[in-house]
Motif scaffolding. Structure first.
Motif, PDB file in Angstrom:
ATOM      1  N   LEU A 165       0.828  -1.204   0.000  1.00  0.00           N
ATOM      2  CA  LEU A 165       0.000   0.000   0.000  1.00  0.00           C
ATOM      3  C   LEU A 165       0.861   1.252   0.000  1.00  0.00           C
ATOM      4  CD1 LEU A 165      -2.727   1.479   0.312  1.00  0.00           C
ATOM      5  CD2 LEU A 165      -2.477   1.213   2.784  1.00  0.00           C
ATOM      6  N   VAL A 166       1.875   1.279   0.868  1.00  0.00           N
ATOM      7  CA  VAL A 166       2.752   2.443   0.946  1.00  0.00           C
ATOM      8  C   VAL A 166       3.494   2.638  -0.379  1.00  0.00           C
ATOM      9  CG1 VAL A 166       4.825   3.372   2.057  1.00  0.00           C
ATOM     10  CG2 VAL A 166       3.019   2.341   3.450  1.00  0.00           C
ATOM     11  N   GLY A 167       3.981   1.543  -0.963  1.00  0.00           N
ATOM     12  CA  GLY A 167       4.706   1.653  -2.218  1.00  0.00           C
ATOM     13  C   GLY A 167       3.861   2.220  -3.346  1.00  0.00           C
ATOM     14  N   ALA A 168       2.608   1.763  -3.434  1.00  0.00           N
ATOM     15  CA  ALA A 168       1.722   2.292  -4.476  1.00  0.00           C
ATOM     16  C   ALA A 168       1.449   3.777  -4.258  1.00  0.00           C
ATOM     17  CB  ALA A 168       0.407   1.509  -4.480  1.00  0.00           C
ATOM     18  N   VAL A 208      -0.569   8.606 -13.844  1.00  0.00           N
ATOM     19  CA  VAL A 208       0.218   8.208 -12.670  1.00  0.00           C
ATOM     20  C   VAL A 208      -0.493   8.620 -11.385  1.00  0.00           C
ATOM     21  CG1 VAL A 208       2.374   8.562 -11.436  1.00  0.00           C
ATOM     22  CG2 VAL A 208       2.402   8.261 -13.915  1.00  0.00           C
ATOM     23  N   ALA A 209      -0.992   9.856 -11.327  1.00  0.00           N
ATOM     24  CA  ALA A 209      -1.676  10.327 -10.126  1.00  0.00           C
ATOM     25  C   ALA A 209      -2.906   9.483  -9.812  1.00  0.00           C
ATOM     26  CB  ALA A 209      -2.072  11.793 -10.295  1.00  0.00           C
ATOM     27  N   LEU A 210      -3.607   9.041 -10.841  1.00  0.00           N
ATOM     28  CA  LEU A 210      -4.812   8.233 -10.643  1.00  0.00           C
ATOM     29  C   LEU A 210      -4.507   6.782 -10.281  1.00  0.00           C
ATOM     30  CD1 LEU A 210      -6.904   9.594 -13.644  1.00  0.00           C
ATOM     31  CD2 LEU A 210      -7.520   9.827 -11.231  1.00  0.00           C
ATOM     32  N   SER A 211      -3.268   6.336 -10.475  1.00  0.00           N
ATOM     33  CA  SER A 211      -2.945   4.920 -10.269  1.00  0.00           C
ATOM     34  C   SER A 211      -3.123   4.471  -8.821  1.00  0.00           C
ATOM     35  CB  SER A 211      -1.510   4.638 -10.718  1.00  0.00           C
ATOM     36  OG  SER A 211      -0.574   5.297  -9.878  1.00  0.00           O
ATOM     37  N   VAL A 212      -3.066   5.388  -7.855  1.00  0.00           N
ATOM     38  CA  VAL A 212      -3.210   5.007  -6.457  1.00  0.00           C
ATOM     39  C   VAL A 212      -4.658   4.704  -6.091  1.00  0.00           C
ATOM     40  CG1 VAL A 212      -3.575   7.329  -5.513  1.00  0.00           C
ATOM     41  CG2 VAL A 212      -2.463   5.587  -4.115  1.00  0.00           C
ATOM     42  N   VAL A 213      -5.605   5.196  -6.872  1.00  0.00           N
ATOM     43  CA  VAL A 213      -7.019   5.082  -6.508  1.00  0.00           C
ATOM     44  C   VAL A 213      -7.476   3.619  -6.417  1.00  0.00           C
ATOM     45  CG1 VAL A 213      -9.377   5.662  -7.201  1.00  0.00           C
ATOM     46  CG2 VAL A 213      -7.550   7.376  -7.387  1.00  0.00           C
ATOM     47  N   PRO A 214      -7.275   2.779  -7.439  1.00  0.00           N
ATOM     48  CA  PRO A 214      -7.725   1.380  -7.291  1.00  0.00           C
ATOM     49  C   PRO A 214      -6.983   0.624  -6.198  1.00  0.00           C
ATOM     50  CG  PRO A 214      -6.442   1.662  -9.312  1.00  0.00           C
ATOM     51  CD  PRO A 214      -6.715   3.029  -8.786  1.00  0.00           C
ATOM     52  N   VAL A 215      -5.701   0.929  -5.980  1.00  0.00           N
ATOM     53  CA  VAL A 215      -4.943   0.237  -4.933  1.00  0.00           C
ATOM     54  C   VAL A 215      -5.494   0.593  -3.559  1.00  0.00           C
ATOM     55  CG1 VAL A 215      -2.661  -0.110  -3.924  1.00  0.00           C
ATOM     56  CG2 VAL A 215      -2.891   0.196  -6.396  1.00  0.00           C
ATOM     57  N   ALA A 216      -5.735   1.877  -3.326  1.00  0.00           N
ATOM     58  CA  ALA A 216      -6.286   2.301  -2.035  1.00  0.00           C
ATOM     59  C   ALA A 216      -7.699   1.755  -1.839  1.00  0.00           C
ATOM     60  CB  ALA A 216      -6.295   3.831  -1.951  1.00  0.00           C
ATOM     61  N   TRP A 217      -8.486   1.726  -2.884  1.00  0.00           N
ATOM     62  CA  TRP A 217      -9.838   1.192  -2.798  1.00  0.00           C
ATOM     63  C   TRP A 217      -9.812  -0.288  -2.421  1.00  0.00           C
ATOM     64  CZ3 TRP A 217     -14.545   3.601  -3.311  1.00  0.00           C
ATOM     65  CH2 TRP A 217     -15.669   2.759  -3.398  1.00  0.00           C
ATOM     66  N   TRP A 218      -8.832  -0.998  -2.924  1.00  0.00           N
ATOM     67  CA  TRP A 218      -8.744  -2.442  -2.710  1.00  0.00           C
ATOM     68  C   TRP A 218      -8.119  -2.776  -1.351  1.00  0.00           C
ATOM     69  CZ3 TRP A 218      -4.169  -5.765  -4.414  1.00  0.00           C
ATOM     70  CH2 TRP A 218      -4.445  -7.122  -4.234  1.00  0.00           C
ATOM     71  N   LEU A 219      -7.055  -2.084  -0.971  1.00  0.00           N
ATOM     72  CA  LEU A 219      -6.287  -2.463   0.208  1.00  0.00           C
ATOM     73  C   LEU A 219      -6.668  -1.719   1.485  1.00  0.00           C
ATOM     74  CD1 LEU A 219      -2.642  -2.784  -1.188  1.00  0.00           C
ATOM     75  CD2 LEU A 219      -4.170  -4.623  -0.507  1.00  0.00           C
ATOM     76  N   LEU A 220      -7.041  -0.474   1.386  1.00  0.00           N
ATOM     77  CA  LEU A 220      -7.218   0.334   2.591  1.00  0.00           C
ATOM     78  C   LEU A 220      -8.675   0.345   3.026  1.00  0.00           C
ATOM     79  CD1 LEU A 220      -5.888   2.107   4.695  1.00  0.00           C
ATOM     80  CD2 LEU A 220      -6.169   4.054   3.170  1.00  0.00           C
ATOM     81  N   ARG A 221      -8.991  -0.502   4.008  1.00  0.00           N
ATOM     82  CA  ARG A 221     -10.336  -0.573   4.567  1.00  0.00           C
ATOM     83  C   ARG A 221     -10.323   0.048   5.955  1.00  0.00           C
ATOM     84  NH1 ARG A 221     -13.606  -1.396   0.296  1.00  0.00           N
ATOM     85  NH2 ARG A 221     -12.801  -3.071  -1.016  1.00  0.00           N
ATOM     86  N   GLU A 222     -11.247   0.936   6.205  1.00  0.00           N
ATOM     87  CA  GLU A 222     -11.226   1.684   7.453  1.00  0.00           C
ATOM     88  C   GLU A 222     -12.646   1.823   7.996  1.00  0.00           C
ATOM     89  OE1 GLU A 222      -9.115   5.826   9.005  1.00  0.00           O
ATOM     90  OE2 GLU A 222      -9.312   5.388   6.873  1.00  0.00           O
ATOM     91  N   PRO A 223     -12.901   1.329   9.203  1.00  0.00           N
ATOM     92  CA  PRO A 223     -14.241   1.472   9.784  1.00  0.00           C
ATOM     93  C   PRO A 223     -14.538   2.933  10.110  1.00  0.00           C
ATOM     94  CG  PRO A 223     -12.728   0.597  11.404  1.00  0.00           C
ATOM     95  CD  PRO A 223     -11.984   0.615  10.105  1.00  0.00           C
ATOM     96  N   PRO A 224     -15.812   3.288  10.285  1.00  0.00           N
ATOM     97  CA  PRO A 224     -16.174   4.676  10.591  1.00  0.00           C
ATOM     98  C   PRO A 224     -15.454   5.169  11.841  1.00  0.00           C
ATOM     99  CG  PRO A 224     -18.127   3.401  10.054  1.00  0.00           C
ATOM    100  CD  PRO A 224     -16.991   2.414  10.156  1.00  0.00           C
ATOM    101  N   VAL A 225     -15.056   6.423  11.810  1.00  0.00           N
ATOM    102  CA  VAL A 225     -14.331   7.031  12.919  1.00  0.00           C
ATOM    103  C   VAL A 225     -15.293   7.829  13.781  1.00  0.00           C
ATOM    104  CG1 VAL A 225     -12.498   8.641  13.540  1.00  0.00           C
ATOM    105  CG2 VAL A 225     -12.235   7.150  11.554  1.00  0.00           C
ATOM    106  N   ALA A 226     -15.285   7.539  15.073  1.00  0.00           N
ATOM    107  CA  ALA A 226     -16.087   8.319  16.014  1.00  0.00           C
ATOM    108  C   ALA A 226     -15.338   9.588  16.366  1.00  0.00           C
ATOM    109  CB  ALA A 226     -16.369   7.510  17.274  1.00  0.00           C
ATOM    110  N   GLY A 227     -16.021  10.517  17.024  1.00  0.00           N
ATOM    111  CA  GLY A 227     -15.383  11.748  17.455  1.00  0.00           C
ATOM    112  C   GLY A 227     -15.304  12.764  16.348  1.00  0.00           C
ATOM    113  N   LYS A 228     -16.436  13.196  15.837  1.00  0.00           N
ATOM    114  CA  LYS A 228     -16.469  14.159  14.747  1.00  0.00           C
ATOM    115  C   LYS A 228     -16.746  15.546  15.305  1.00  0.00           C
ATOM    116  CE  LYS A 228     -18.191  10.625  11.555  1.00  0.00           C
ATOM    117  NZ  LYS A 228     -19.237  10.263  10.605  1.00  0.00           N
ATOM    118  N   GLY A 229     -16.829  16.527  14.405  1.00  0.00           N
ATOM    119  CA  GLY A 229     -17.201  17.874  14.785  1.00  0.00           C
ATOM    120  C   GLY A 229     -16.209  18.496  15.748  1.00  0.00           C
ATOM    121  N   ALA A 230     -16.749  19.026  16.867  1.00  0.00           N
ATOM    122  CA  ALA A 230     -15.910  19.727  17.836  1.00  0.00           C
ATOM    123  C   ALA A 230     -14.850  18.815  18.425  1.00  0.00           C
ATOM    124  CB  ALA A 230     -16.787  20.313  18.947  1.00  0.00           C
ATOM    125  N   ALA A 231     -15.182  17.534  18.602  1.00  0.00           N
ATOM    126  CA  ALA A 231     -14.214  16.597  19.182  1.00  0.00           C
ATOM    127  C   ALA A 231     -12.994  16.455  18.283  1.00  0.00           C
ATOM    128  CB  ALA A 231     -14.874  15.241  19.403  1.00  0.00           C
TER     129      ALA A 231
END
Length: 462
Positions: free
Chosen positions: A48-51, A214-237
């Motif tokens: 992921l970092v390399g892409a 080249v700039a667009l090449s990271v998009v499919p890799v990030a979509w495939w590899l980087l999964r992130e659950p919703p983050v709590a603590g929005k807004g003022a927090a």
């Protein structure tokens, strides 16, 4: 440091991540695993970092530079200092990289701290590269488009840097990941030279298309590899956490000592732009051959990155810093013999090999000095110091030649001498950072004010 383009406290709060199958998942606590399993995870993160490094490095105007340099010199007839100022101003966003870091660390975008920042920045950077190919061929129009495009690359680069630092600290692999990151960067230089030379001899629209792809090449890799659950603590927090991160960094003597060393190394009067004019006006080298020189440079940089990956597990960072800075200063003196095409190829190669060892030691230092929980912001801050110092260095060197008739070879001596002086500052760095090898336990340094997130904002802290 010679001719390079476009560089703490550990808070007791464990990063969280889990990799399942092919997906890099964010938000689960890492348990104790056999070293073989850890290595497997490290490889997955490295993909992921390399892409991300490839997309945010190869798409930079500093890498695909020859077409822009040729356009500015041949069509707009700009002077040396005006060209140096163009690339320095075009990289404006890189000097303010900490702003992207604090957003990524503290302010979720569509419920994630990394994923959507990386996806959207890749799409936007690709679109702006296309715009660069369409704007009027004037200095101001090109500069405005380059500034905007670089701003999007900065966001993506900051996210990737934050991931690299967090994973490197977790597995005590900052040296190896820095080596892998720099390996990809030098591969970009290796490709960017001949590709840039090829594109410089053709319509600039083709350069815009290549940059966008080249700039667009990271998009499919990030979509495939980087999964992130919703983050709590929005807004003022989220903004409360951002303020806490800033307080932590402001009171981190370890981080600032590392940033200071980076500044001292990179502020040495540079000759990146003067070298291009020397290659074209004095030696009469064609654009394709100048691109080939970058190929040699990138190839030797790959060797340097491999060597550092081996050395960092055998020598403490203190010795790697001293060795790298000394060799970089020595390698700079090779430019005194830059008199022909053959000499240029040999000098570019050996210099990149030696400079790579120095730069990787500095990047290793930056990753170690970055506070946990503030990976994006802290590492971005030190990279901004590096980028700003490099820009000022190139402008100052160009100004000395253009306005004060300093010779190119005098500038080489000045760069090597000021780089060597930085060796005097290495012993003053915190011992907890530099007295251990990569993948070895070290002394943990703590902040006076830990950056603890409010409530449950630590969920998904990649």
């Amino acid at each position: 440091m010679a001719n390079r383009s476009s560089v703490s406290a550990l808070v007791e709060r464990s990063p969280r991540a889990l990799i399942r199958g092919r997906n890099v998942a964010v938000g689960s606590r890492v348990s104790t695993r056999p070293r073989e399993a850890e290595r497997s995870e490290l490889v997955r993160w490295a993909i992921l970092v390399g892409a991300g490094v490839f997309a945010t490095t190869f798409a930079q105007p500093a890498v695909l530079k020859l077409p822009l340099q040729y356009l500015l010199k041949s069509d707009l007839h700009v002077s040396r200092d005006a060209m140096a100022a163009f690339f320095a101003a075009g990289a404006l966003a890189w000097y303010f990289k900490p702003l992207a870091g604090i957003l990524s660390d503290s302010v979720p975008l569509f419920g994630t701290r990394r994923r959507h920042y990386l996806l959207l920045s890749g799409v936007a950077a690709g679109g702006l590269w296309l715009l660069i190919g369409l704007v009027p061929r004037t200095y101001a129009a090109l500069l405005a488009a380059v500034i905007a495009m670089n701003a999007m690359l900065v966001v993506g680069s900051t996210v990737v840097g934050g991931v690299m630092v967090e994973i490197g600290q977790r597995y005590r692999a900052t040296g190896r990941l820095s080596s892998a990151r720099y390996f990809v960067q030098n591969a970009c230089v290796l490709l960017g030279g001949p590709v840039g030379g090829f594109l410089a001899a053709r319509s600039f629209g083709l350069t815009a298309l290549v940059g966008a792809a080249v700039a667009l090449s990271v998009v499919p890799v990030a979509w495939w590899l980087l999964r992130e659950p919703p983050v709590a603590g929005k807004g003022a927090a989220a903004w409360t956490r951002a303020k806490a991160e800033l307080r932590t960094l402001m009171h981190s003597g370890t981080l600032w000592s590392a940033a200071g060393l980076l500044f001292l190394v990179y502020i040495a009067p540079g000759f990146q732009t003067p070298l291009y004019y020397y290659q074209t006006d004095t030696l009469g080298l064609p654009q394709e051959f100048i691109g080939t020189l970058s190929f040699f440079s990138g190839a030797f940089g790959l060797v340097g990155a491999f060597l550092y990956g081996v050395l960092c597990r055998r020598l403490p960072l203190r010795w790697l810093l001293a060795l790298g800075i000394a060799l970089s200063a020595l390698g700079t003196l090779g430019y005194l013999f830059y008199r022909s095409g053959m000499a240029a190829a040999l000098i570019e190669g050996e210099n990149c090999l030696l400079v790579t060892l120095a730069e990787l030691a500095l990047m290793d230092l930056a990753a170690r000095a970055t506070p946990r929980g503030s990976e994006g912001l802290g590492f971005a801050l030190m990279m901004s110091v590096r980028n700003a110092a490099l820009a000022v260095s190139d402008i100052f060197g160009s100004w000395l030649i253009e306005r004060h008739q300093v010779s190119f070879f005098s500038l080489v001596w000045l760069n090597a001498g000021t780089t060597a002086l930085v060796l005097l500052a290495v012993p003053f760095l915190p011992r907890g950072l530099i007295d251990r090898r990569d993948d070895a336990p070290g002394v943990e340094i703590t902040h006076s004010r830990p950056c603890s997130p409010p409530g449950d904002a630590a969920v998904g802290s990649l």
